[in-house]
Each structure stands twice: as C-alpha cells, then as structure tokens.
Design a protein around this motif. Structure first.
Motif, PDB file in Angstrom:
ATOM      1  N   LEU A  19     -13.696  18.658  -8.492  1.00 30.97           N
ATOM      2  CA  LEU A  19     -14.886  19.608  -9.250  1.00 30.97           C
ATOM      3  C   LEU A  19     -14.836  19.590 -10.759  1.00 30.97           C
ATOM      4  N   ASN A  20     -15.764  19.552 -11.376  1.00 32.44           N
ATOM      5  CA  ASN A  20     -15.676  19.545 -12.796  1.00 32.44           C
ATOM      6  C   ASN A  20     -15.157  20.735 -13.127  1.00 32.44           C
ATOM      7  N   TYR A  21     -14.312  20.943 -14.255  1.00 32.43           N
ATOM      8  CA  TYR A  21     -13.395  22.002 -14.473  1.00 32.43           C
ATOM      9  C   TYR A  21     -14.288  23.257 -15.009  1.00 32.43           C
ATOM     10  N   ARG A  22     -15.737  22.849 -15.428  1.00 35.05           N
ATOM     11  CA  ARG A  22     -16.602  23.885 -15.803  1.00 35.05           C
ATOM     12  C   ARG A  22     -17.286  24.636 -14.699  1.00 35.05           C
ATOM     13  N   VAL A  23     -16.968  23.981 -13.403  1.00 33.65           N
ATOM     14  CA  VAL A  23     -17.610  24.692 -12.363  1.00 33.65           C
ATOM     15  C   VAL A  23     -17.030  26.094 -11.948  1.00 33.65           C
ATOM     16  N   ASP A  44      -5.041  27.871 -12.476  1.00 30.49           N
ATOM     17  CA  ASP A  44      -3.590  27.718 -12.891  1.00 30.49           C
ATOM     18  C   ASP A  44      -3.201  29.058 -13.113  1.00 30.49           C
ATOM     19  N   LYS A  45      -2.079  29.419 -12.734  1.00 29.37           N
ATOM     20  CA  LYS A  45      -1.721  30.897 -12.937  1.00 29.37           C
ATOM     21  C   LYS A  45      -1.539  31.296 -14.440  1.00 29.37           C
ATOM     22  N   PHE A  46      -0.988  30.347 -15.005  1.00 22.51           N
ATOM     23  CA  PHE A  46      -0.527  30.344 -16.417  1.00 22.51           C
ATOM     24  C   PHE A  46      -1.864  30.267 -17.277  1.00 22.51           C
ATOM     25  N   SER A  47      -2.465  29.291 -17.427  1.00 15.23           N
ATOM     26  CA  SER A  47      -3.812  29.262 -18.235  1.00 15.23           C
ATOM     27  C   SER A  47      -4.806  29.718 -17.868  1.00 15.23           C
ATOM     28  N   GLY A  48      -5.163  29.818 -16.753  1.00 18.31           N
ATOM     29  CA  GLY A  48      -6.450  30.580 -15.961  1.00 18.31           C
ATOM     30  C   GLY A  48      -7.430  29.436 -15.836  1.00 18.31           C
ATOM     31  N   ARG A  49      -7.025  28.108 -16.055  1.00 16.41           N
ATOM     32  CA  ARG A  49      -8.033  26.856 -16.175  1.00 16.41           C
ATOM     33  C   ARG A  49      -8.184  26.376 -14.565  1.00 16.41           C
ATOM     34  N   SER A  50      -9.394  26.136 -14.463  1.00 17.65           N
ATOM     35  CA  SER A  50      -9.660  25.604 -12.943  1.00 17.65           C
ATOM     36  C   SER A  50      -8.815  24.323 -12.840  1.00 17.65           C
ATOM     37  N   LYS A  51      -8.333  24.165 -11.560  1.00 22.82           N
ATOM     38  CA  LYS A  51      -7.361  23.117 -11.099  1.00 22.82           C
ATOM     39  C   LYS A  51      -8.564  21.895 -10.606  1.00 22.82           C
TER      40      LYS A  51
END
Length: 86
Positions: free
Chosen positions: A8-12, A35-42
């Motif tokens: 998936l695109n990280y923006r989804v 990601d549990k540290f950054s909160g960014r989609s994997k």
C-alpha cells in the motif's frame, strides 16, 4: 474472513481501505499496520469481511490492482506464527 492487503502507498489510511473494499460487500473492520515508534504506515494492513463470497470476490479482483500508484497484494491472511525465540 481476514484479508491481508500489502504494497500500500504510505498515504493510504483505514478509511481509504474500507472504501475500496466496500465496493465488494460489508466490511467489519480495517487496520493499517504502523511503526510503533514513528507512527508511520508500514505499507500493509488487514480488512475483515464476514461474507466469504464477497471476500473472495474482493481478493480476486483487487489482487494486482493499482491503487494510489501502487500494485496491491491482496490475499487471505494467514495466522500469525508464534515467535518462540527468547
């Protein structure tokens, strides 16, 4: 049925994912793994659909489909393996 959705695109976000799958039937839940540290989609997540036929149709038609400039990988989720290394 629990469905894995990868590449998936990280923006989804979870709402986007739900809208895509609702074209095939009722969606019980969606979850984007972050990601549990950054909160960014994997770049992957899970969708739960109660109706087996609707879920199979979604998998068949969405696997390999392009969404947000990425070719999705969609298949039935496998049970998570336990990590016994301590």
């Amino acid at each position: 049925m629990n469905i894995y959705v990868g590449n998936l695109n990280y923006r989804v976000n979870e709402t986007d994912l739900q809208e895509v799958f609702e074209d095939y039937g009722a969606v019980s839940s969606t979850k984007i793994i972050t990601d549990k540290f950054s909160g960014r989609s994997k770049g992957f997540g899970f969708v739960t659909m109660e109706n087996q036929d609707e879920a199979n149709k979604a998998i068949e038609e969405l696997n390999g489909a392009t969404y947000e400039e990425r070719e999705m990988v969609v298949n039935e989720a496998r049970p998570r393996k336990e990590n016994f290394n301590r």
